[in-house]
Design a protein around this motif. Structure first.
Motif, short mmCIF file in Angstrom:
data_model
loop_
_atom_site.label_atom_id
_atom_site.label_comp_id
_atom_site.label_asym_id
_atom_site.label_seq_id
_atom_site.Cartn_x
_atom_site.Cartn_y
_atom_site.Cartn_z
N ALA A 1 0.82 -1.22 0.00
CA ALA A 1 0.00 0.00 0.00
C ALA A 1 0.85 1.27 0.00
CB ALA A 1 -0.93 0.01 1.21
N GLU A 2 2.12 1.15 0.34
CA GLU A 2 2.99 2.32 0.40
C GLU A 2 3.23 2.88 -1.00
OE1 GLU A 2 5.53 1.12 4.42
OE2 GLU A 2 6.50 1.00 2.46
N GLY A 3 2.59 3.98 -1.29
CA GLY A 3 2.75 4.61 -2.59
C GLY A 3 1.82 4.10 -3.67
N SER A 4 0.99 3.11 -3.36
CA SER A 4 0.06 2.58 -4.36
C SER A 4 -1.23 3.39 -4.36
CB SER A 4 -0.26 1.11 -4.07
OG SER A 4 0.90 0.32 -4.22
N PRO A 5 -1.88 3.53 -5.51
CA PRO A 5 -3.14 4.28 -5.56
C PRO A 5 -4.28 3.50 -4.92
CG PRO A 5 -2.67 3.28 -7.68
CD PRO A 5 -1.45 3.04 -6.83
N ALA A 6 -5.37 4.19 -4.68
CA ALA A 6 -6.51 3.55 -4.03
C ALA A 6 -7.10 2.44 -4.88
CB ALA A 6 -7.58 4.60 -3.72
N ASN A 7 -6.96 2.56 -6.19
CA ASN A 7 -7.50 1.54 -7.10
C ASN A 7 -6.39 0.67 -7.69
OD1 ASN A 7 -6.33 3.52 -8.68
ND2 ASN A 7 -7.91 3.44 -10.27
N ALA A 8 -5.40 0.35 -6.89
CA ALA A 8 -4.21 -0.35 -7.36
C ALA A 8 -4.55 -1.67 -8.07
CB ALA A 8 -3.27 -0.63 -6.20
N ARG A 9 -3.80 -1.95 -9.10
CA ARG A 9 -3.87 -3.23 -9.81
C ARG A 9 -2.59 -3.99 -9.45
NH1 ARG A 9 -2.99 -4.55 -15.76
NH2 ARG A 9 -4.23 -6.43 -16.17
N VAL A 10 -2.75 -5.15 -8.87
CA VAL A 10 -1.62 -5.85 -8.24
C VAL A 10 -1.40 -7.20 -8.89
CG1 VAL A 10 -0.72 -6.75 -6.05
CG2 VAL A 10 -2.14 -4.68 -6.06
N LEU A 11 -0.14 -7.49 -9.18
CA LEU A 11 0.27 -8.78 -9.73
C LEU A 11 0.75 -9.69 -8.61
CD1 LEU A 11 1.04 -10.57 -12.21
CD2 LEU A 11 3.29 -9.44 -12.15
N VAL A 12 0.22 -10.91 -8.56
CA VAL A 12 0.64 -11.88 -7.55
C VAL A 12 1.11 -13.14 -8.28
CG1 VAL A 12 -0.05 -13.27 -5.57
CG2 VAL A 12 -0.98 -10.96 -5.86
N LEU A 13 2.40 -13.42 -8.18
CA LEU A 13 2.97 -14.60 -8.81
C LEU A 13 3.04 -15.73 -7.79
CD1 LEU A 13 4.34 -15.83 -11.33
CD2 LEU A 13 6.53 -15.06 -10.37
N GLY A 14 2.63 -16.94 -8.21
CA GLY A 14 2.55 -18.05 -7.28
C GLY A 14 1.29 -17.95 -6.43
N ALA A 15 0.18 -17.59 -7.08
CA ALA A 15 -1.06 -17.25 -6.36
C ALA A 15 -1.93 -18.45 -6.07
CB ALA A 15 -1.86 -16.24 -7.17
N GLY A 16 -1.53 -19.65 -6.50
CA GLY A 16 -2.35 -20.83 -6.27
C GLY A 16 -2.63 -21.07 -4.80
N GLY A 17 -3.83 -21.49 -4.50
CA GLY A 17 -4.25 -21.64 -3.12
C GLY A 17 -5.06 -20.45 -2.65
N GLY A 18 -4.72 -19.26 -3.13
CA GLY A 18 -5.53 -18.07 -2.90
C GLY A 18 -5.40 -17.41 -1.55
N LEU A 19 -4.54 -17.91 -0.67
CA LEU A 19 -4.50 -17.39 0.69
C LEU A 19 -3.99 -15.96 0.74
CD1 LEU A 19 -3.18 -20.59 2.50
CD2 LEU A 19 -5.53 -19.72 2.40
N GLU A 20 -2.89 -15.65 0.03
CA GLU A 20 -2.41 -14.27 0.04
C GLU A 20 -3.34 -13.35 -0.73
OE1 GLU A 20 -0.98 -16.90 -1.52
OE2 GLU A 20 0.79 -16.21 -2.64
N LEU A 21 -3.94 -13.86 -1.81
CA LEU A 21 -4.92 -13.04 -2.54
C LEU A 21 -6.09 -12.67 -1.65
CD1 LEU A 21 -5.05 -14.74 -6.06
CD2 LEU A 21 -4.46 -12.35 -5.60
N ARG A 22 -6.58 -13.62 -0.89
CA ARG A 22 -7.70 -13.32 0.01
C ARG A 22 -7.30 -12.28 1.05
NH1 ARG A 22 -10.05 -18.17 3.44
NH2 ARG A 22 -8.06 -17.87 4.51
N ALA A 23 -6.11 -12.44 1.64
CA ALA A 23 -5.66 -11.48 2.65
C ALA A 23 -5.52 -10.09 2.06
CB ALA A 23 -4.34 -11.96 3.25
#
Length: 235
Positions: free
Chosen positions: A48-70
């Motif tokens: 969140a540091e420096g990211s806009p309110a509508n940030a578009r975020v890339l998550v590599l190794g996202a299988g399982g979804g736990l970090e995406l959910r958090a």
């Protein structure tokens, strides 16, 4: 991870593509990674540091979804692209995310299958330790190429001293922590053997250097827990 991953990495991907393993995945990190939930909370703060309110975020190794959910729960106005080569893990991610999927796009593949961006932030948790150094460096460069200038990047994975007189001691601690956290002793022993024999683990200093060579600046260690390290950096 690139599509040209080494055979050892492909073996681990095959393991994650087992439906039963994917369904039980969530229990593993909680028992083997000290401060696993706290790592997700810290990642949400750092991205969140420096990211806009509508940030578009890339998550590599996202299988399982736990970090995406958090991350999605912490930032209700963000959207995400999650990349993972294991189809069964992506199915598990869909289940874990539930209604949050309306802000998430999941892509079966590797970093070279990810959109070109540019993204406002990126994360890669518990993934890069599967890759040989050259493959790891190429993956980091590919992430950097997809980020806006100055965008935050968080990476966290297995990384600990590799000197001959230190490495076995840290692997013992890895096993002991898992047992103390409720893992079956035989399972923990097998995990220790697999990590010691097959994962191309680097020292924290080598991992930080890979981030710098990959184009990132302001590389800073923010997480250290037994055999695990985490860094935040800027594109």
């Amino acid at each position: 991870m690139l599509r040209s991953a080494e055979p050892e990495a492909m073996d681990f991907i095959a393991a994650f593509n087992d439906p039963q393993a994917a369904a039980q995945y969530a229990e593993g990190p909680r028992r083997f990674v000290p401060g696993y939930e706290a790592l997700h909370r810290m990642t949400a703060i750092l991205l969140a540091e420096g990211s806009p309110a509508n940030a578009r975020v890339l998550v590599l190794g996202a299988g399982g979804g736990l970090e995406l959910r958090a991350l999605a729960e912490a930032h209700p106005t963000w959207s995400f692209v999650g990349i993972d080569p294991a189809r069964e893990m992506l199915k598990e991610a869909e289940r874990v995310l539930g209604s949050l999927m309306d802000r998430v796009t999941l892509v079966e593949g590797y970093i070279d299958d990810a959109p070109s961006g540019p993204f406002d932030a990126a994360a890669c948790l518990l993934t890069l330790h599967f890759l040989e150094p050259a493959e790891r460096a190429a993956t980091v460069r590919a992430i950097h190429q997809r980020l806006k200038h100055g965008a935050p990047f968080v990476a966290a994975h297995g990384s600990f001293p590799q000197a001959k007189d230190e490495r076995p001691r840290w692997l013992d601690r890895y096993e002991s922590y898992a047992v103390a956290s409720g893992a079956d002793r035989e399972q923990a022993q097998k995990a220790r053997t697999a990590v010691g024999a097959h994962l191309p683990t680097l020292s924290p200093e080598q991992d930080a250097d890979i981030l710098r060579v990959g184009g990132f600046s302001d590389v800073a260690l923010f997480f250290a827990a037994f055999t695990w390290r985490g860094w935040v950096a800027r594109a």
